[in-house]
Design a protein around this motif. Structure first.
Motif, mmCIF file in Angstrom:
data_model
loop_
_atom_site.group_PDB
_atom_site.id
_atom_site.type_symbol
_atom_site.label_atom_id
_atom_site.label_comp_id
_atom_site.label_asym_id
_atom_site.label_seq_id
_atom_site.Cartn_x
_atom_site.Cartn_y
_atom_site.Cartn_z
ATOM 1 N N LEU A 24 0.828 -1.203 0.000
ATOM 2 C CA LEU A 24 0.000 0.000 0.000
ATOM 3 C C LEU A 24 0.868 1.261 0.000
ATOM 4 O O LEU A 24 0.525 2.265 -0.630
ATOM 5 C CB LEU A 24 -0.935 -0.009 1.205
ATOM 6 N N MET A 25 1.991 1.203 0.721
ATOM 7 C CA MET A 25 2.916 2.334 0.700
ATOM 8 C C MET A 25 3.431 2.570 -0.721
ATOM 9 O O MET A 25 3.461 3.715 -1.203
ATOM 10 C CB MET A 25 4.093 2.069 1.639
ATOM 11 N N PHE A 26 3.814 1.493 -1.398
ATOM 12 C CA PHE A 26 4.356 1.610 -2.759
ATOM 13 C C PHE A 26 3.300 2.136 -3.726
ATOM 14 O O PHE A 26 3.570 3.055 -4.513
ATOM 15 C CB PHE A 26 4.867 0.244 -3.225
ATOM 16 N N VAL A 27 2.095 1.565 -3.662
ATOM 17 C CA VAL A 27 1.028 1.987 -4.588
ATOM 18 C C VAL A 27 0.649 3.444 -4.339
ATOM 19 O O VAL A 27 0.480 4.227 -5.284
ATOM 20 C CB VAL A 27 -0.203 1.065 -4.433
ATOM 21 N N SER A 28 0.522 3.828 -3.067
ATOM 22 C CA SER A 28 0.174 5.218 -2.736
ATOM 23 C C SER A 28 1.222 6.180 -3.264
ATOM 24 O O SER A 28 0.894 7.221 -3.858
ATOM 25 C CB SER A 28 0.048 5.390 -1.216
ATOM 26 N N THR A 29 2.480 5.829 -3.044
ATOM 27 C CA THR A 29 3.568 6.698 -3.495
ATOM 28 C C THR A 29 3.610 6.771 -5.020
ATOM 29 O O THR A 29 3.827 7.850 -5.595
ATOM 30 C CB THR A 29 4.914 6.187 -2.955
ATOM 31 N N LEU A 30 3.384 5.638 -5.678
ATOM 32 C CA LEU A 30 3.392 5.607 -7.147
ATOM 33 C C LEU A 30 2.296 6.495 -7.721
ATOM 34 O O LEU A 30 2.548 7.323 -8.614
ATOM 35 C CB LEU A 30 3.221 4.168 -7.630
ATOM 36 N N LEU A 31 1.061 6.345 -7.219
ATOM 37 C CA LEU A 31 -0.063 7.131 -7.734
ATOM 38 C C LEU A 31 0.131 8.626 -7.455
ATOM 39 O O LEU A 31 -0.135 9.472 -8.320
ATOM 40 C CB LEU A 31 -1.374 6.640 -7.110
ATOM 41 N N ALA A 32 0.603 8.927 -6.235
ATOM 42 C CA ALA A 32 0.830 10.338 -5.893
ATOM 43 C C ALA A 32 1.941 10.933 -6.756
ATOM 44 O O ALA A 32 1.865 12.099 -7.170
ATOM 45 C CB ALA A 32 1.170 10.469 -4.415
ATOM 46 N N THR A 33 2.953 10.134 -7.046
ATOM 47 C CA THR A 33 4.071 10.629 -7.869
ATOM 48 C C THR A 33 3.616 10.890 -9.302
ATOM 49 O O THR A 33 4.017 11.893 -9.919
ATOM 50 C CB THR A 33 5.229 9.612 -7.852
ATOM 51 N N ILE A 34 2.792 9.996 -9.829
ATOM 52 C CA ILE A 34 2.268 10.205 -11.189
ATOM 53 C C ILE A 34 1.480 11.517 -11.246
ATOM 54 O O ILE A 34 1.627 12.318 -12.182
ATOM 55 C CB ILE A 34 1.385 9.014 -11.612
ATOM 56 N N LYS A 35 0.657 11.739 -10.222
ATOM 57 C CA LYS A 35 -0.108 12.985 -10.167
ATOM 58 C C LYS A 35 0.827 14.178 -10.040
ATOM 59 O O LYS A 35 0.622 15.220 -10.684
ATOM 60 C CB LYS A 35 -1.072 12.947 -8.978
ATOM 61 N N ILE A 37 3.883 14.482 -11.131
ATOM 62 C CA ILE A 37 4.561 14.732 -12.413
ATOM 63 C C ILE A 37 3.701 15.633 -13.295
ATOM 64 O O ILE A 37 4.212 16.528 -13.977
ATOM 65 C CB ILE A 37 4.868 13.395 -13.124
ATOM 66 N N TYR A 38 2.386 15.418 -13.219
ATOM 67 C CA TYR A 38 1.490 16.205 -14.068
ATOM 68 C C TYR A 38 1.231 17.607 -13.528
ATOM 69 O O TYR A 38 0.813 18.486 -14.285
ATOM 70 C CB TYR A 38 0.157 15.474 -14.249
ATOM 71 N N THR A 48 15.105 20.677 -12.804
ATOM 72 C CA THR A 48 14.135 21.031 -11.766
ATOM 73 C C THR A 48 13.085 19.942 -11.608
ATOM 74 O O THR A 48 12.742 19.543 -10.493
ATOM 75 C CB THR A 48 13.454 22.378 -12.103
ATOM 76 N N LYS A 49 12.569 19.457 -12.739
ATOM 77 C CA LYS A 49 11.567 18.391 -12.690
ATOM 78 C C LYS A 49 12.121 17.139 -12.015
ATOM 79 O O LYS A 49 11.462 16.532 -11.155
ATOM 80 C CB LYS A 49 11.101 18.038 -14.103
ATOM 81 N N SER A 50 13.325 16.753 -12.386
ATOM 82 C CA SER A 50 13.935 15.539 -11.820
ATOM 83 C C SER A 50 14.120 15.666 -10.315
ATOM 84 O O SER A 50 13.825 14.734 -9.554
ATOM 85 C CB SER A 50 15.282 15.266 -12.499
ATOM 86 N N LEU A 51 14.622 16.829 -9.872
ATOM 87 C CA LEU A 51 14.827 17.047 -8.436
ATOM 88 C C LEU A 51 13.502 17.021 -7.689
ATOM 89 O O LEU A 51 13.383 16.386 -6.630
ATOM 90 C CB LEU A 51 15.528 18.385 -8.202
ATOM 91 N N MET A 52 12.499 17.689 -8.212
ATOM 92 C CA MET A 52 11.205 17.765 -7.534
ATOM 93 C C MET A 52 10.532 16.404 -7.464
ATOM 94 O O MET A 52 9.876 16.069 -6.471
ATOM 95 C CB MET A 52 10.304 18.788 -8.228
#
Length: 674
Positions: A24-35, A37-38, A48-52
């Protein structure tokens, strides 16, 4: 040993528990990270994008692990399920083993130490099994006057102790490897006479029933190496301490239950309020001296994590049992005291970077090390995340976006910024931080009849914690920077008293915090007002760091909060028996405050003179003492005896005299004959 033998349960159950939490930690982090990025502005540079993105992943994953662990802890408490796989024996079972209760001390308040031990001995006597226990005060004290005070209170405590418990005292002349070396020294010299040892801190307090239960559990689970009883913080009087102990009472249970949920028999050890099998400790816990210089080399400061990992590597189980109540400790009285303790822990946890790659460690032990390391690295990561975002926002002001590039296009190049997405991620992060506290409050209401002003206290704690978070972020970021630039920390006695922080000290410690908060607020307000409001919770905390530090350190502020029913815990309304006993013994031992100190007491009190000289043989060889120091000390002593002049001894001079029995005995006789 195979896991199913250690835990007495199907290893698939353990695997599923860990898969749930970390999955659940991995899935939450993955979904939040995808959001995430957008929502990053499309005209941001690749760097800047890579660091953030990288900083966001590390920050959000840390929040997510805490959140999901707390969720499962909450569910376990609501269902009233204990940790599976450990055998719980009958409460009336007669012990067949011997347990040593160890109290390592280092320049502590002797009265408080021995009052706590007398209270625990009294409580053990009521169980009817006190003959199965002995107590040891293992002193690493370097202050000569505290050393003599320890001997005096030990003698008085031996006269008052109840039951058939023996109370022993010894002091090392050299505190090699600090607390871990202190415990190792005990095991090498006296460990053969005991099956288990209960390790305490100087401010620890455990009920007799809890200690008996821990010994019974060790007997009933022969493959267990460590059982950790979660300590509850009590006895705080300052506002900061009272807030800490309230937070521990309300949020602590779901945190402990969450950790126990996925750790099962691979739990950690917190260095105190735990029982350890002596055989396992002696076989597995010869701690290495890390190569290189401090702060990364030398003796390991955070030894407890390493000892748990080594015991687990040796095939022994380690348990965190939230079911064990009656385990207490004192909270740091001020924010600065908390940060000083944090500095030492930070260095110890950074040393784990070397231990992390050791061979044959259990995977969960490596996770413990990573969590410990990240608990401090998360602060500079969060700081960098904020700085990168701030620089990106200011960069857009200094270098405005180019909507009409030189290359002719049909439409202007509008940078895309998802404001709604940014707000939603912020709200999600805040919810994941606050929801576990709300769930802890629900459990608190379920488990306690006398809840006082728990709801308003929780709301106030959330506000003050939010303001304090950036201050602690700056402290910990500074600690990490110091460690990685080669600055080691010493080992000083902890302040466990009620002395508050002065305005001068607060200005000294928080000046740069205040300045940074003020500058950030001014710059963002002038150049990017939208970011000003986003940053306000952080900048406000930094700008108010001096008054927050001072006011929360005051006992008067703490008493005022208590008067208005803030941060009142049930243990203050219905005081546990063990705490009442400690208070009683503290009053009994609080006599003769005007007695002479140090060498003066040894030469004026014949009993203390004889006791001290006798104990020198027990405590081991004297340290190397300069002849010049000894001669100067003798001159001052003779002037005191013959002319009643103040001795005014330095620390080294007093130690030199205390390690010289011939001089002490002769001085005592000279005074007696006058």
């Amino acid at each position: 040993m195979r896991a199913e033998i250690l835990y007495n349960l199907n290893p698939k159950l353990i695997y599923r528990r860990r898969l749930k939490v970390f999955g659940l930690m991995f899935v939450s982090t993955l979904l939040a990270t995808i959001k995430w990025i957008y929502v990053i502005p499309t005209d941001s540079s690749l760097l800047t994008k890579s660091l953030m993105i990288a900083l966001f992943i590390m920050t959000f994953a840390w929040i997510s692990l805490f959140f999901w662990s707390s969720i499962f802890g909450f569910l376990e408490l609501v269902r009233k399920r204990g940790v599976p796989g450990i055998v719980w024996p009958d409460k009336n079972k007669k012990l067949q083993t011997k347990t040593a209760i160890l109290m390592p001390v280092y320049n502590e308040s002797s009265r408080d130490v021995f009052a706590g031990l007398l209270a625990m001995a009294d409580d053990l006597a009521e169980t009817g099994q006190s003959e199965a226990y002995d107590m040891f005060v293992l002193s690493d004290t370097t202050n000569p006057q505290v050393w003599v005070e320890e001997e005096r209170f030990w003698l008085e405590a031996k006269r008052k102790i109840k039951g058939s418990i023996n109370l022993y005292y010894r002091r090392r002349s050299k505190n090699t490897a600090r607390k871990s070396g202190n415990i190792e020294d005990f095991c090498n010299k006296w460990g053969a006479g005991y099956d288990f040892m209960i390790v305490l801190d100087a401010d620890s307090l455990m009920s007799g029933e809890t200690m008996l239960r821990m010994s019974q559990l060790m007997e009933a689970n022969p493959h267990t190496g460590i059982i950790q009883a979660p300590p509850m913080t009590v006895g705080g009087t300052s506002f900061f301490a009272r807030m800490q102990q309230f937070a521990g009472k309300v949020y602590g249970p779901i945190v402990a239950a969450g950790l126990a949920y996925w750790q099962v028999g691979d739990s950690n050890y917190w260095g105190h309020n735990a029982i350890i099998r002596v055989k396992a400790f002696k076989e597995c816990c010869g701690l290495p001296v890390l190569s290189g210089k401090a702060p990364f080399g030398g003796h390991i400061l955070s030894h407890d994590f390493v000892e748990a990992a080594l015991i687990r590597r040796g095939g022994w189980a380690a348990w965190l049992l939230p079911e064990l109540k009656g385990s207490y400790e004192g909270p740091p009285p001020t924010m600065i005291d908390f940060s000083c303790r944090d500095r030492r822990w930070c260095q110890g946890n950074m040393q784990h970077l070397k231990v992390l790659i050791s061979k044959h460690l259990h995977p969960v032990s490596r996770i413990h090390f990573i969590i410990g390391i990240m608990s401090y690295l998360s602060s500079p990561i969060w700081l960098c995340f904020l700085l990168v975002g701030l620089m990106a926002a200011l960069g857009r002001v200094v270098f405005p976006p180019v909507y009409f590039p030189e290359v002719h296009t049909l439409f202007p190049t509008w940078p895309i910024f998802d404001k709604i997405g940014t707000i939603s991620l912020f709200v999600l992060s805040m919810a994941m931080l606050v929801l576990p506290k709300i769930l802890g409050l629900i459990v608190y209401y379920m488990q306690n009849k006398k809840t006082g002003g728990a709801l308003k206290s929780t709301l106030l704690e959330i506000i003050i914690s939010a303001l304090s978070a950036p201050i602690m972020m700056m402290f910990q970021s500074k600690f990490v920077l110091e460690i990685f630039t080669g600055h080691a920390v010493g080992w000083n006695a902890q302040n466990r008293g009620g002395k508050g922080t002065s305005w001068r000290e607060a200005v000294s410690r928080h000046f740069w915090h205040t300045l940074l908060g003020l500058l950030t607020a001014v710059v963002t307000y002038l150049y990017t007002q939208q970011l000003f409001w986003w940053m306000l919770p952080i900048t406000l905390g930094l700008m108010l760091s001096i008054p927050i530090s001072v006011l929360t350190s005051r006992e008067s502020t703490g008493l005022s909060a208590k008067k208005h029913n803030f941060f009142v815990i049930p243990e203050e309304i219905d005081v546990p028996q063990i705490m009442r006993k400690e208070e009683k013994y503290a009053e009994l031992l609080n006599r003769d405050e005007n007695l002479p100190q140090g060498v003066e007491l040894i030469i004026t009190d014949r009993l203390m003179n004889a006791l001290h000289i006798y104990m020198l043989e027990v405590n081991g060889p004297a340290p190397e003492i300069s002849q010049q120091v000894l001669e100067t000390a003798q001159i001052k002593l003779e002037n005191y005896i013959n002319h009643r002049r103040e001795m005014d001894l330095t620390r080294d001079e007093e130690i030199a005299l205390l390690y010289n029995p011939e001089i002490l005995e002769k001085a005592a006789i000279s005074l007696l004959l006058q």
